[in-house]
Each structure stands twice: as C-alpha cells, then as structure tokens.
Design an enzyme around this catalytic site. Structure first.
Site, PDB file in Angstrom:
ATOM      1  N   PHE A 133      -2.715   8.404  -3.005  1.00 24.78           N
ATOM      2  CA  PHE A 133      -1.297   8.092  -3.213  1.00 24.78           C
ATOM      3  C   PHE A 133      -0.725   7.218  -2.108  1.00 24.78           C
ATOM      4  O   PHE A 133       0.300   6.553  -2.301  1.00 24.78           O
ATOM      5  CB  PHE A 133      -0.464   9.369  -3.369  1.00 24.78           C
ATOM      6  CG  PHE A 133      -0.598  10.362  -2.255  1.00 24.78           C
ATOM      7  CD1 PHE A 133       0.135  10.234  -1.092  1.00 24.78           C
ATOM      8  CD2 PHE A 133      -1.461  11.441  -2.380  1.00 24.78           C
ATOM      9  CE1 PHE A 133       0.014  11.161  -0.077  1.00 24.78           C
ATOM     10  CE2 PHE A 133      -1.577  12.380  -1.367  1.00 24.78           C
ATOM     11  CZ  PHE A 133      -0.842  12.235  -0.211  1.00 24.78           C
ATOM     12  N   GLY A 145      -0.424   3.068  -2.517  1.00 23.12           N
ATOM     13  CA  GLY A 145       0.709   2.380  -3.121  1.00 23.12           C
ATOM     14  C   GLY A 145       2.058   2.882  -2.644  1.00 23.12           C
ATOM     15  O   GLY A 145       3.094   2.419  -3.110  1.00 23.12           O
ATOM     16  N   HIS A 146       2.066   3.802  -1.702  1.00 21.33           N
ATOM     17  CA  HIS A 146       3.331   4.427  -1.274  1.00 21.33           C
ATOM     18  C   HIS A 146       3.437   4.427   0.237  1.00 21.33           C
ATOM     19  O   HIS A 146       3.244   5.474   0.854  1.00 21.33           O
ATOM     20  CB  HIS A 146       3.425   5.850  -1.812  1.00 21.33           C
ATOM     21  CG  HIS A 146       4.810   6.402  -1.831  1.00 21.33           C
ATOM     22  ND1 HIS A 146       5.339   7.153  -0.801  1.00 21.33           N
ATOM     23  CD2 HIS A 146       5.783   6.311  -2.760  1.00 21.33           C
ATOM     24  CE1 HIS A 146       6.564   7.529  -1.118  1.00 21.33           C
ATOM     25  NE2 HIS A 146       6.858   7.033  -2.290  1.00 21.33           N
ATOM     26  N   PHE A 147       3.691   3.467   0.910  1.00 18.27           N
ATOM     27  CA  PHE A 147       3.879   2.074   0.543  1.00 18.27           C
ATOM     28  C   PHE A 147       2.917   1.262   1.382  1.00 18.27           C
ATOM     29  O   PHE A 147       2.727   1.588   2.553  1.00 18.27           O
ATOM     30  CB  PHE A 147       5.319   1.654   0.812  1.00 18.27           C
ATOM     31  CG  PHE A 147       6.311   2.302  -0.114  1.00 18.27           C
ATOM     32  CD1 PHE A 147       6.505   1.790  -1.384  1.00 18.27           C
ATOM     33  CD2 PHE A 147       7.019   3.417   0.273  1.00 18.27           C
ATOM     34  CE1 PHE A 147       7.428   2.382  -2.236  1.00 18.27           C
ATOM     35  CE2 PHE A 147       7.939   4.008  -0.576  1.00 18.27           C
ATOM     36  CZ  PHE A 147       8.146   3.494  -1.841  1.00 18.27           C
ATOM     37  N   PHE A 178       3.651   6.763   3.486  1.00 16.53           N
ATOM     38  CA  PHE A 178       4.129   8.122   3.740  1.00 16.53           C
ATOM     39  C   PHE A 178       4.011   8.949   2.476  1.00 16.53           C
ATOM     40  O   PHE A 178       3.947   8.421   1.373  1.00 16.53           O
ATOM     41  CB  PHE A 178       5.552   8.148   4.322  1.00 16.53           C
ATOM     42  CG  PHE A 178       6.621   7.562   3.443  1.00 16.53           C
ATOM     43  CD1 PHE A 178       7.325   8.361   2.550  1.00 16.53           C
ATOM     44  CD2 PHE A 178       6.957   6.225   3.538  1.00 16.53           C
ATOM     45  CE1 PHE A 178       8.335   7.831   1.757  1.00 16.53           C
ATOM     46  CE2 PHE A 178       7.968   5.684   2.759  1.00 16.53           C
ATOM     47  CZ  PHE A 178       8.649   6.489   1.855  1.00 16.53           C
TER      48      PHE A 178
END
Length: 148
Positions: A45, A48-50, A55
C-alpha cells in the site's frame, strides 16, 4: 508451552498481506489489548500512498484497531468466539496523523459492550506517543455466542 499472546494473535483470520498487528503487548481476554504494527516500508500500500512521501492510510490504521478488537473479543474466556467476525460499523472516527516507514503504530482496543452477535469497542492508535487515530467500532459475527 505456547505463548498465550502469540496464540491469540494467531487466531486472526487475515492473511499476512492484510494483517496489521505484528505483536500483542498486553491482553486482558475479552476486555482490553495493546498491540503494535511496525511500518516496514516495503508494504504494497505504500507504493501508491504516496510515492516519494509514503505513509500508512488512515483506513488501514482503523483496520489495525479493528483486528485488535477482534482478538480481544474472541479471547473472552466467558463467551465462545463468533464465526466470521468482521467490522460492521464505525463511529466518532478521527484520523489525526499517520505512521511512516520506520515508525511503530501502537494500537489499543477496549471492549465496551456485547449484545448477542454484536461487539462494541473503542480504540486508538499512537505513533511515538502522539494520537494518530481514535474511533468507536462494531464487530459482528455468525453463530450464537456460547458460554464456555
């Protein structure tokens, strides 16, 4: 002899890619628990975050609290575990911060009520002593709870 904290943690039905508890620190079965999740930096995760400033998403911090609440509820020595326990409601959610790679998300969950197949809990998450998430949640499961 097996470690009761590890046994309780192993009761989570989630696969390794969706488990947001690495260890239990404290477990008062059926009442309260404290656990931790170390944000390693290679989680799927975070890609893409970010990008460039990763985070842990707020919803996954909420999931960590829900997983801990499930462990606490399912370990109650007076009430048999429910099958297919799942998160069914959220209230009073506050996302106040996040956890970044290299940080540890410490979560707490307290069971505040039970009614049949419903479990009410309060929880929070902190990073380095600062609150990052606070919430109330409901878990529900299948099958009647049984007394042990």
């Amino acid at each position: 002899m097996s470690d009761p904290l590890q046994t309780a943690l192993d009761s989570l039905p989630h696969g390794p890619e969706f488990r947001f508890l690495d260890r239990l620190i404290t477990l008062d079965p059926g009442t309260f628990g404290i656990g931790e999740y170390a944000v390693k930096g290679d989680e799927y995760f975070l890609r893409g975050h970010f990008p460039g400033s990763p985070f842990m998403p707020g919803m996954l911090m909420i999931e960590a609290v829900a997983q801990l609440a499930g462990v606490v509820a399912q370990s109650d020595p007076r009430i048999g575990p429910l099958e297919n326990l799942r998160l069914t409601a959220l209230r009073a959610v506050k996302i106040l911060g996040s956890a970044r790679p290299g940080q540890v998300l410490r979560v707490e969950a307290q069971i505040v009520g039970r009614l049949g197949k419903l479990i009410q809990a309060r929880g929070k998450g902190t990073v380095e002593g600062c609150a990052v998430v606070e919430l109330e949640l409901t878990l529900s499961g299948d099958g009647p709870p049984t007394n042990r």
